[in-house]
Design a protein around this motif. Sequence first.
Motif, mmCIF file in Angstrom:
data_model
loop_
_atom_site.group_PDB
_atom_site.id
_atom_site.type_symbol
_atom_site.label_atom_id
_atom_site.label_comp_id
_atom_site.label_asym_id
_atom_site.label_seq_id
_atom_site.Cartn_x
_atom_site.Cartn_y
_atom_site.Cartn_z
ATOM 1 N N ARG A 211 2.564 18.048 -0.693
ATOM 2 C CA ARG A 211 3.725 17.428 -0.043
ATOM 3 C C ARG A 211 5.003 17.736 -0.813
ATOM 4 N NH1 ARG A 211 0.012 13.145 0.774
ATOM 5 N NH2 ARG A 211 0.721 12.090 -1.117
ATOM 6 N N ARG A 212 4.944 17.635 -2.107
ATOM 7 C CA ARG A 212 6.124 17.904 -2.920
ATOM 8 C C ARG A 212 6.553 19.366 -2.789
ATOM 9 N NH1 ARG A 212 5.016 14.900 -8.640
ATOM 10 N NH2 ARG A 212 7.238 15.325 -8.896
ATOM 11 N N LEU A 213 5.570 20.262 -2.710
ATOM 12 C CA LEU A 213 5.867 21.677 -2.575
ATOM 13 C C LEU A 213 6.614 21.947 -1.263
ATOM 14 C CD1 LEU A 213 5.121 24.086 -4.460
ATOM 15 C CD2 LEU A 213 3.262 24.594 -2.874
ATOM 16 N N LYS A 214 6.108 21.377 -0.161
ATOM 17 C CA LYS A 214 6.733 21.610 1.140
ATOM 18 C C LYS A 214 8.129 20.997 1.211
ATOM 19 C CE LYS A 214 3.056 20.108 3.378
ATOM 20 N NZ LYS A 214 2.136 19.720 4.472
ATOM 21 N N GLU A 215 8.322 19.861 0.549
ATOM 22 C CA GLU A 215 9.635 19.218 0.575
ATOM 23 C C GLU A 215 10.679 20.056 -0.164
ATOM 24 O OE1 GLU A 215 8.948 15.416 -1.072
ATOM 25 O OE2 GLU A 215 7.895 14.637 0.689
ATOM 26 N N HIS A 216 10.289 20.654 -1.290
ATOM 27 C CA HIS A 216 11.246 21.433 -2.078
ATOM 28 C C HIS A 216 11.481 22.823 -1.501
ATOM 29 C CE1 HIS A 216 10.824 18.344 -5.174
ATOM 30 N NE2 HIS A 216 11.862 18.891 -5.775
ATOM 31 N N PHE A 217 10.475 23.384 -0.843
ATOM 32 C CA PHE A 217 10.586 24.744 -0.322
ATOM 33 C C PHE A 217 10.348 24.752 1.189
ATOM 34 C CE2 PHE A 217 9.255 25.094 -4.740
ATOM 35 C CZ PHE A 217 10.151 26.039 -5.239
ATOM 36 N N SER A 218 11.119 23.964 1.911
ATOM 37 C CA SER A 218 10.895 23.789 3.343
ATOM 38 C C SER A 218 11.117 25.062 4.139
ATOM 39 C CB SER A 218 11.799 22.672 3.884
ATOM 40 O OG SER A 218 13.162 22.993 3.612
ATOM 41 N N ASP A 219 12.001 25.965 3.660
ATOM 42 C CA ASP A 219 12.283 27.179 4.421
ATOM 43 C C ASP A 219 11.612 28.405 3.806
ATOM 44 O OD1 ASP A 219 13.798 27.042 2.173
ATOM 45 O OD2 ASP A 219 15.680 27.656 3.101
ATOM 46 N N ALA A 220 10.571 28.197 3.024
ATOM 47 C CA ALA A 220 9.775 29.297 2.462
ATOM 48 C C ALA A 220 8.321 29.090 2.864
ATOM 49 C CB ALA A 220 9.916 29.344 0.934
ATOM 50 N N ASP A 221 7.517 30.117 2.642
ATOM 51 C CA ASP A 221 6.095 30.026 2.977
ATOM 52 C C ASP A 221 5.330 29.462 1.793
ATOM 53 O OD1 ASP A 221 6.453 31.048 5.492
ATOM 54 O OD2 ASP A 221 6.076 33.114 4.907
ATOM 55 N N CYS A 222 4.567 28.396 2.028
ATOM 56 C CA CYS A 222 3.775 27.750 0.979
ATOM 57 C C CYS A 222 2.293 28.007 1.237
ATOM 58 C CB CYS A 222 4.055 26.249 0.926
ATOM 59 S SG CYS A 222 5.785 25.844 0.588
#
Length: 594
Positions: A211-222
Motif C-alpha cells: 500500500r505504501r509503495l502504491k501511494e508513493h509511486f501512483s503513476d509508476a509501475d509497481c
Amino acid sequence: MKHTDTLLEDSMRILARTYHKILKINLTTNEHLDIKTYEEEINLQKGYAPGIFEWMRGFAESGQVHPDDRDVYLRATSPEHLKQYFRMSDDALDITYRRRTKNEFRWVMMELIKASDYTDECQTVMLYIRDIHNSHLRELESQKRLEQVAYQDSMTKLKNHLSFQTRCRECAEKDTEQQIGVLFADLNGLKIINDLYGHERGNQYILSFARRLKEHFSDADCYRISGDEFLVIAVGMEKDRFCAMAEAFDQAIKGASVPIAALGWDWEVISRIEPVMTTAEHRMYTDKERFHIAHPEFQRDTIEREFKDEMNFLIRTLTESYEVLLIADLTLDTYRILRHDPSSVRAGEANEGVYTIRNNNFCNEFVSEEYRELRREMGSIEHLRHTLKHNKPVVCDYRLKNGQWRESAFWLMNEDPDGLPAKVMYYSQNIDPLMTNMIVSANSVNRELNFLAGLRETYSAICIIDTLKDEITLHENITLPDHVCDFMNHTPYDEAQEFFARYYVAEDQIDEFKSETNLLNLRKQLQTKKAVSYFYRLKPELRKGTSDSYGKFSFCLPQQDNHTIILATKDITDIVRWTQNGFHHGENQTSWRE
C-alpha cells in the motif's frame, strides 16, 4: 422425411438468417454475386464501385469500420493478400473487426472460404459476415480476467514477476533509448514475522508495504517479483522527479525505529530495463548491510549461531538416555552423529559416513537373526521416504544378538523442494525391562523430539502439564526469573494459571488469558492442531522492570501421548515493538495479538 431439395432450402434459410451478408466473389475478375445483404446496408452500397475490392475499401473509408480496426481490415481484404492466401491454403480466412450496425459499432466476423468451383486461374470464394458482438465481448472479458491472474500478484494486486519480464521484453524490442528509473525494495525480517506470528501476520506485513509503495509511486509501475522483493519502474519520468520520489519514500521508511525494507534505486537514459535494475539491486544490498549493522539481531549468521547453541543445549539436556542420536540425509545418503554414548555397541564409530552402509552393517553385526530384516527394512531410505512423507514417525523395537532390547525411531526434520523427506533425526535407545518405567514416566521419546522441533526459538521455560492429574511442572528453566518458578512444582494447573494471571498478565487481558489457556480449551484446540500459540502483554513485575513486556505461550501435544501437554514460553518484547513500527504511519495499527 422431407425431400433433399426442401432440406437444402431450409438450411439456406437458416444460414441466411444467421449471416448479415453472403457473397460469392471472384478474386480474379474482381466481380461478386450478392446472395444476401443486410437491409440497412442496401442503401449504403449505393455509389460504391462495382468491383468487390473497391467496394470493401470504400466501406472501410466511409466510416463503417471502427477506426481502430480499419488498417487491419484493409490489409486483410487487399487483393494481393486474398489471392496469395488462397493459393497457399485451403483453410478458411477469418477476419474479426467492428462495423457500424444501427448507429453503433458491433463486433463481426468475416469468413472467406474457397467455392466449389475454385481454381488458381479463377479464384472464386464465398464470403460470409455474421454478428459475434455478445460472444466476443464475453471472450474479451474472460481473456482480461485470465491476464489479470497471469500478470497480477494475487495478494497485493501489484504486477507480478511475469508482468515484469514482459515489460522488459517489450522495452528491449523497441530498442530506443528512454528515461528509465528503477527502485528495488527488499523487506526486512519477513521470515521472523512468519515464524513468530504465522503467515497471516506476514501477509499483513507484505500488504502494508505494498500500500505504501502504491501511494508513493501512483503513476509508476509497481511489481512484487518474489515473496519479499518489490520493484518500481518509471519509464519516461524525469530524473529529478524520480529521484525525489525515491528519496521521499526512503525517508518515510527510515523514519521507523526498524525500517520495514532496504531500498536502492537508479535512473538512466537507456534502451533496456535490466541494467538499471541491477544497479538498483546492488544499492539495495548496500542498504541491507547497513540495516544488519544497525540491527545485528536480524543477521543470518547471528540467527544460525543462536540456533546451533540452542540445539546443542537441548541435545545436551534432553537426550541423556539416548545411546545414539544422529541426523541422516536421505537425499545424499549420509549421516552425522550428534551424540554417541561410550557404552553403545557401536562406540568409536566414525561421526560421519554413508547412511545405507551404516544401516546394513549395524543389522548384520548386532541385530539378532529373527529381527535383522525387520530392522534393516524399517531403517532403509526407501521405507523412510515412503512413511515419513505422511508425517508418521518410524519406530522399531528389536533385539540384539546379546539379548538386549532396543528401540530405534526416525523423525522427519525437513523436506526437499519436491516435498519428499530429505533429512531425518534418528535415535537408538535401550528398552530392557529395567528401563521401561523410567522411559514411560519421562515420555522422553515423544517430549524431547517435540522440543527439538521448536529449536528456532529460545524459550524462557519449558513446562509439562499432566492432564490426568491437572497439574503443571517446570521441566526446564532457561531465562525465566526464579521468583516466577517457585510455585511451579507439581502445582495444580488451575492454581498456577490463576496465580500467573493475577500477578503478571496485563489487566485488560486477564480474562482472555484464563479463557484461552484453560485445560478445556487447550484440549479442544489440540484435537485438530499440532500446536497452538497465544500472545499476551505482561506486567513489569514479571521481569522486575519498569515497562510491560510481551510473551508467547506455545502449547503442543507429544506424539502418542494424549495425557501430556508441553508448554514453552518465550519473551518477544523486542520483536513485537519492532513489528508494530513496521506498519503504515497513520493507519490503525493491527493488534499485535492474534
